[in-house]
Design a protein around this motif. Structure first.
Motif, PDB file in Angstrom:
ATOM      1  N   UNK A   1      26.122 -10.076  13.524  1.00 63.22           N
ATOM      2  CA  UNK A   1      25.486  -9.497  12.341  1.00 63.22           C
ATOM      3  C   UNK A   1      25.904  -7.760  11.833  1.00 63.22           C
ATOM      4  N   UNK A   2      26.514  -7.851  11.114  1.00 65.53           N
ATOM      5  CA  UNK A   2      26.778  -6.574  10.728  1.00 65.53           C
ATOM      6  C   UNK A   2      25.135  -5.668  10.043  1.00 65.53           C
ATOM      7  N   UNK A   3      24.867  -5.030  11.046  1.00 72.92           N
ATOM      8  CA  UNK A   3      23.527  -4.269  11.020  1.00 72.92           C
ATOM      9  C   UNK A   3      23.604  -3.122   9.484  1.00 72.92           C
ATOM     10  N   UNK A   4      24.332  -2.949   8.657  1.00 76.21           N
ATOM     11  CA  UNK A   4      24.746  -1.672   8.409  1.00 76.21           C
ATOM     12  C   UNK A   4      23.599  -2.856   6.906  1.00 76.21           C
ATOM     13  N   UNK A   5      23.831  -4.302   7.054  1.00 71.81           N
ATOM     14  CA  UNK A   5      23.705  -5.115   6.124  1.00 71.81           C
ATOM     15  C   UNK A   5      21.364  -5.042   5.951  1.00 71.81           C
ATOM     16  N   UNK A   6      20.953  -4.777   6.716  1.00 70.37           N
ATOM     17  CA  UNK A   6      19.878  -4.850   7.166  1.00 70.37           C
ATOM     18  C   UNK A   6      19.186  -2.729   7.617  1.00 70.37           C
ATOM     19  N   UNK A   7      18.190  -2.853   6.130  1.00 72.30           N
ATOM     20  CA  UNK A   7      17.374  -1.309   6.916  1.00 72.30           C
ATOM     21  C   UNK A   7      16.305  -1.347   6.956  1.00 72.30           C
ATOM     22  N   UNK A   8      15.502  -0.822   7.779  1.00 72.48           N
ATOM     23  CA  UNK A   8      14.230  -0.439   7.537  1.00 72.48           C
ATOM     24  C   UNK A   8      13.574   0.891   7.614  1.00 72.48           C
ATOM     25  N   UNK A   9      12.269   1.130   6.918  1.00 73.50           N
ATOM     26  CA  UNK A   9      12.131   2.580   6.488  1.00 73.50           C
ATOM     27  C   UNK A   9      10.507   2.444   6.186  1.00 73.50           C
ATOM     28  N   UNK A  10      10.453   4.386   6.141  1.00 71.51           N
ATOM     29  CA  UNK A  10       8.686   4.260   6.169  1.00 71.51           C
ATOM     30  C   UNK A  10       8.912   4.813   5.285  1.00 71.51           C
ATOM     31  N   UNK A  11       8.204   4.563   4.216  1.00 73.88           N
ATOM     32  CA  UNK A  11       8.056   5.453   2.534  1.00 73.88           C
ATOM     33  C   UNK A  11       6.650   5.425   2.118  1.00 73.88           C
ATOM     34  N   UNK A  12       6.099   5.926   1.836  1.00 74.87           N
ATOM     35  CA  UNK A  12       4.719   6.118   1.622  1.00 74.87           C
ATOM     36  C   UNK A  12       4.587   5.966   0.065  1.00 74.87           C
ATOM     37  N   UNK A  13       3.741   6.147  -0.674  1.00 80.95           N
ATOM     38  CA  UNK A  13       3.392   6.666  -2.221  1.00 80.95           C
ATOM     39  C   UNK A  13       3.032   7.258  -2.724  1.00 80.95           C
ATOM     40  N   UNK A  14       3.700   8.612  -1.670  1.00 73.52           N
ATOM     41  CA  UNK A  14       3.740   9.272  -2.711  1.00 73.52           C
ATOM     42  C   UNK A  14       4.926   9.762  -2.470  1.00 73.52           C
ATOM     43  N   UNK A  15       5.833   9.269  -1.977  1.00 79.78           N
ATOM     44  CA  UNK A  15       7.214   9.981  -1.471  1.00 79.78           C
ATOM     45  C   UNK A  15       8.250   9.288  -2.846  1.00 79.78           C
ATOM     46  N   UNK A  16       8.159   9.176  -3.876  1.00 79.41           N
ATOM     47  CA  UNK A  16       8.949   8.415  -4.743  1.00 79.41           C
ATOM     48  C   UNK A  16      10.186   8.775  -4.511  1.00 79.41           C
ATOM     49  N   UNK A  17      10.771  10.344  -4.343  1.00 76.92           N
ATOM     50  CA  UNK A  17      12.022  10.832  -4.118  1.00 76.92           C
ATOM     51  C   UNK A  17      13.107  10.218  -3.139  1.00 76.92           C
ATOM     52  N   UNK A  18      12.229   9.792  -1.850  1.00 80.77           N
ATOM     53  CA  UNK A  18      12.642   9.149  -0.491  1.00 80.77           C
ATOM     54  C   UNK A  18      13.102   7.745  -1.418  1.00 80.77           C
TER      55      UNK A  18
ATOM     56  N   UNK B   1       0.311  -1.241  -0.377  1.00 76.09           N
ATOM     57  CA  UNK B   1      -0.113   0.236   0.011  1.00 76.09           C
ATOM     58  C   UNK B   1       0.671   1.251   0.038  1.00 76.09           C
ATOM     59  N   UNK B   2       2.154   1.790   0.362  1.00 78.25           N
ATOM     60  CA  UNK B   2       2.716   3.117   0.458  1.00 78.25           C
ATOM     61  C   UNK B   2       3.765   2.188  -0.103  1.00 78.25           C
ATOM     62  N   UNK B   3       5.137   1.206   0.468  1.00 80.44           N
ATOM     63  CA  UNK B   3       6.484   1.793  -0.479  1.00 80.44           C
ATOM     64  C   UNK B   3       6.132   0.793  -1.927  1.00 80.44           C
ATOM     65  N   UNK B   4       5.790  -0.087  -1.816  1.00 81.37           N
ATOM     66  CA  UNK B   4       5.810  -0.556  -3.487  1.00 81.37           C
ATOM     67  C   UNK B   4       5.200   0.235  -4.475  1.00 81.37           C
ATOM     68  N   UNK B   5       4.069   1.243  -3.398  1.00 83.59           N
ATOM     69  CA  UNK B   5       3.472   2.144  -4.208  1.00 83.59           C
ATOM     70  C   UNK B   5       4.967   3.680  -4.111  1.00 83.59           C
ATOM     71  N   UNK B   6       5.423   3.669  -3.749  1.00 82.00           N
ATOM     72  CA  UNK B   6       6.398   4.734  -3.295  1.00 82.00           C
ATOM     73  C   UNK B   6       7.381   4.643  -4.854  1.00 82.00           C
ATOM     74  N   UNK B   7       7.376   3.054  -4.763  1.00 84.19           N
ATOM     75  CA  UNK B   7       8.542   2.775  -5.643  1.00 84.19           C
ATOM     76  C   UNK B   7       8.269   2.694  -7.375  1.00 84.19           C
ATOM     77  N   UNK B   8       6.479   2.308  -6.878  1.00 88.19           N
ATOM     78  CA  UNK B   8       5.708   1.988  -8.616  1.00 88.19           C
ATOM     79  C   UNK B   8       5.531   4.288  -9.041  1.00 88.19           C
TER      80      UNK B   8
END
Length: 164
Positions: A119-136, A37-44
């Motif tokens: 474990x090297x935690x720089x290899x795992x990221x977590x982010x919040x991205x909305x549908x309107x945030x294509x630039x983010x 609903x959000x991140x995939x749509x943001x990538x779109x």
């Protein structure tokens, strides 16, 4: 009296110095688990807007980031991923009310466990991205790709699970 001119010598062709074979740049293998609903749509949104971004990721669309189990992340590393990005709706915007809060809790516990195991935690990221945030979206993928490229291939995980 006519003058005769001597033909000028043919210009010498410049030969290029032999080039050293350039070392190919490391192209990281990144797996992205993205909320439908959000991140995939943001990538779109980034794609529809024709914003250039890194091509070094494979996206797995899930209905909610709260659906992502720690085993999914570990499986991605087992299959050869160099980095994993989990991305969901902003807190308070989840289409399933509290799915992203569940994801955040799982990630906090998972991160603590992985840090304990080394474990090297720089290899795992977590982010919040909305549908309107294509630039983010583009900026997050770019930064994550740079981090993973600097670190190189993730061979330590294979060594960790093989006991070697």
């Amino acid at each position: 009296m006519s003058e005769t001119t001597s033909p000028s010598p043919a210009p010498k062709k410049k030969t290029a110095a032999p080039r050293k074979a350039a070392k190919p740049a490391f192209d990281p293998r990144i797996v992205v688990f993205a909320c439908n609903w959000c991140s995939y749509a943001g990538a779109d949104t980034a794609g529809v807007s024709r914003i250039q971004h890194q091509p070094h990721f494979r996206m797995i669309r899930v209905m909610c980031s709260g659906r992502i189990q720690p085993g999914f992340v570990l499986r991605a590393f087992e299959k050869g991923a160099d980095g994993v990005l989990v991305s969901g709706c902003h807190p308070g915007d989840c289409h399933y009310t509290a799915g992203n809060y569940n994801a955040r809790r799982k990630y906090t516990v998972f991160k603590s466990l992985m840090e304990t195991l080394g474990m090297d935690m720089d290899r795992i990221w977590f982010s919040w991205i909305s549908a309107s945030e294509g630039g983010k979206w583009v900026e997050t993928i770019r930064k994550f790709t740079e981090v993973i490229r600097e670190k190189g291939p993730f061979r330590e995980y294979r060594e960790m699970i093989d006991g070697g």
